[in-house]
Scaffold this active site. Structure first.
Site, mmCIF file in Angstrom:
data_model
loop_
_atom_site.group_PDB
_atom_site.id
_atom_site.type_symbol
_atom_site.label_atom_id
_atom_site.label_comp_id
_atom_site.label_asym_id
_atom_site.label_seq_id
_atom_site.Cartn_x
_atom_site.Cartn_y
_atom_site.Cartn_z
ATOM 1 N N LYS A 204 0.914 -1.221 -0.124
ATOM 2 C CA LYS A 204 -0.045 0.195 -0.171
ATOM 3 C C LYS A 204 0.931 1.074 0.010
ATOM 4 C CE LYS A 204 -4.263 1.430 -0.308
ATOM 5 N NZ LYS A 204 -5.048 1.147 -1.230
ATOM 6 N N SER A 407 -8.585 -0.153 -5.006
ATOM 7 C CA SER A 407 -8.679 0.315 -3.714
ATOM 8 C C SER A 407 -10.183 0.443 -3.337
ATOM 9 C CB SER A 407 -7.774 1.404 -3.316
ATOM 10 O OG SER A 407 -7.344 1.670 -1.836
#
Length: 619
Positions: A204, A407
């Site tokens: 991430k 996401s």
């Protein structure tokens, strides 16, 4: 009862003002009549598009190719009236025009001109590719591209043609896919700004620029993995059409400099010699070539063509079924809280569009077109709940992923009845992070000191002028980990996978849809029409149905005013200053970062499900 008499003074003023009252009444009635005549003229008058035989349909996108126009529709309408080119072209308009032209006997050829296209995602380019292939197969009409300068995206669009014509002074450059960002840690340290990042998942990397001076090894590994797959899709598409091997095409890209030297610096000759284009022609000769498959126009020595925007005005939608409709709701841009105009996804506004489709009895199924790198966690969940509400109401929901649905973009997609994505779609990046900025050192440098009292140790925990309390940091990290567990658990339940399996392929890692399909995150590889066909089948509809795009609209009064202004503009020259730098084009690569930072409110952690992985920004 007493009789009343007007005074002489009152009688005098009544007599004096009577002509003015008559004039005012006449003026009012005259204006009402004028308005009525203008409305009548709007419905039966005005300029109409006429189409002649042997006309070429011209596909010349301007700006970025998008799923919906961004910004306030009222501002868009005014810009359009004043002749300001909106730096966006809707994908649906291109697809519709090409589909119409395939069965239109007056359209004899398709012309592609990518000169004014600033950028487009690979998935959108492949949507156009499918439309052009269908046009060619069903109509047997020629497709010709004419171009001056060709960036990487522009060349892919031009390569869809049977024949590519290039100007002798033209330029072409293929550079591959990549992602370069600015990293701010050293600069923020000098300013005395502390950035606290809370995340789950080593991949991430959206907030890395605020806590690092370079890209992490995990981000490089994951980025190259999906970009190489995307580049392979790009090379395969061009190689198949240009009758080159992928290896040969890659060699051309790698050796562009040497090949250009061999042609004495002529890019056009280099492109022709290596099979990237078919003919080198000045524009006047391009027109003559295209006139061979269409005709010359009546006024100039140009081929007879019609812009796809004008051609769409000839469409007859009067026979569309108004009772059995498939609603398409577009979710494009960064996901933010509250009400947002098109081009940005609002938790409240996009949810309202889905609710509108749910309450409309004529809508039998919904296609959610997602083109988003994500954004806020809560607004993403708001939208996902509306997807579930549609399903509870008995209306199937099919997701069509565009260039990117990662996401938060994946979050709003995951519980749909089916997910379609092009193999070049960027998806995944399942994970969340929190970002909190404090700047006590900056205050010290400025000679500003903070002191006070509170009833608990948590008072002022969010204060940016104080150092972050370690225990409070643990509290935030715990909440971020909880959010991540909720995310992967929801994906596992929706996709029929184990939580352990989802965790292995999540952790913020980005995939192409081709990779995601193999991993079970995507159901089918295909475009938006495939998703619409699936929705039709799930709703049990036959061929007699229509497709409606549910989006923010002008009111009837606003529409009438805009249409009147548009007709009036035919007689007014709204000129714009040439040569100005387009601010929209300059800021576009940084818009997502700006939106993310502006979303943070004082006294809160910026909790995001966001991925900086949309490659549309590349030329």
């Amino acid at each position: 009862m007493t009789e009343q008499h007007n005074s002489p003074i009152k009688s005098f003023f009544q007599l004096f003002t009577r002509p003015f009252v008559l004039i005012a009444n006449f003026t009012r009635h005259f204006l009402l009549l004028l308005v009525f005549m203008l409305i009548l003229w709007f419905f039966i008058g005005g300029t109409r598009v006429t189409l002649k035989d042997n006309t070429a349909l011209v596909i010349a996108p301007k700006g970025f190719i998008v799923d919906q126009y961004s910004g306030d529709p009222r501002s868009q309408a005014i810009d359009n009236i004043q002749g300001r080119d909106i730096p966006e072209t809707r994908l649906r308009d291109i697809l519709k025009a090409i589909k119409m032209a395939a069965t239109d006997e007056q359209i004899s050829a398709l012309v592609i001109n990518p000169d004014y296209m600033w950028g487009a995602g690979m998935a959108n380019l492949r949507e156009i590719e499918r439309a052009v292939d269908d046009f060619r197969a069903s109509s047997n009409k020629p497709v010709i591209a004419m171009a001056t300068n060709l960036s990487q995206g522009q060349y892919y669009l031009a390569s869809l043609a049977d024949e590519v014509l290039m100007d002798p002074q033209g330029f072409i450059f293929l550079q591959g896919f990549g992602s370069y960002r600015n990293y701010f840690k050293e600069g923020l340290d000098k300013l005395g700004v502390d950035v606290h990042l809370f995340k789950v998942g080593e991949y991430k990397s959206a907030a890395e620029p605020y806590v690092r001076n370079d890209m992490s090894q995990e981000a490089k590994e994951a980025g190259l993995h999906f970009m190489n797959d995307l580049w392979e899709t790009y090379l395969n598409g061009i190689a198949n059409r240009r009758e080159l091997s992928v290896e040969t095409l890659q060699e051309i890209v790698d050796q562009q400099a040497q090949k250009l030297i061999e042609k004495n610096g002529s890019v056009a000759d280099m492109a022709l010699d290596n099979g990237l284009v078919d003919r080198i022609m000045k524009k006047s000769f391009m027109h003559k070539r295209i006139a061979e498959v269409s005709s010359f126009d009546d006024d100039n020595n140009l081929f007879r063509g019609i812009a796809f925007e004008d051609y769409l005005q000839t469409a007859d939608d009067s026979m569309l079924d108004a009772q059995n409709r498939i609603a398409v709701v577009v979710a494009e841009g960064t996901i933010m809280g509250g009400e947002q105009h098109p081009g940005t996804i609002g938790g409240a506004s996009t949810s309202a569009l889905l609710q509108q489709a749910r309450l409309d009895r004529s809508v039998k199924a919904v296609v959610l077109r997602v083109n988003s790198p994500g954004g806020g966690v809560y607004p993403s969940e708001q939208i996902r709940r509306e997807v579930d509400a549609l399903k509870v109401a008995g209306k199937p929901v099919v997701v069509s992923m565009g260039n990117v649905a990662a996401s938060g973009g994946y979050w709003i997609s995951m519980t749909a009845d089916a997910i379609y994505a092009d193999q070049a779609t960027i998806t995944g990046s399942i994970g969340i992070y929190g970002l909190l900025m404090t700047y006590p050192e900056l205050f010290k440098k400025l000679g500003i000191h903070t002191d006070g009292i509170g009833t608990t140790k948590w008072v002022g925990a969010f204060s940016p002028d104080k150092e972050l309390d370690p225990e409070f940091a643990e509290l935030i990290q715990s909440n971020i980990e909880y959010g991540y567990e909720q995310f992967i658990s929801s994906v596992a339940a929706a996709r029929g996978l184990s939580v352990e399996m989802v965790d292995r392929i999540a952790r913020g890692r980005v995939w192409t849809a081709k990779q995601a399909h193999d991993l079970g995150l995507v159901d089918h590889l295909g475009g938006i029409q495939d998703a619409i066909n699936d929705a039709v089948e799930r709703a049990g509809l036959n061929d007699n149905h229509s497709v409606v795009w549910v989006e923010e609209q002008l009111t009837l009064t606003e529409q009438l005013l805009v249409d009147f202004m548009a007709k009036a503009a035919d007689y007014i020259d709204f000129s714009t200053s040439p040569g100005l730098i387009n601010v929209h084009q300059l800021l576009q690569p940084y818009q997502a970062e700006l939106n993310m930072l502006l979303a943070q409110q004082p006294g809160q952690v910026l909790t995001m499900a966001h991925c900086f992985c949309d490659l549309k920004r590349l030329p």
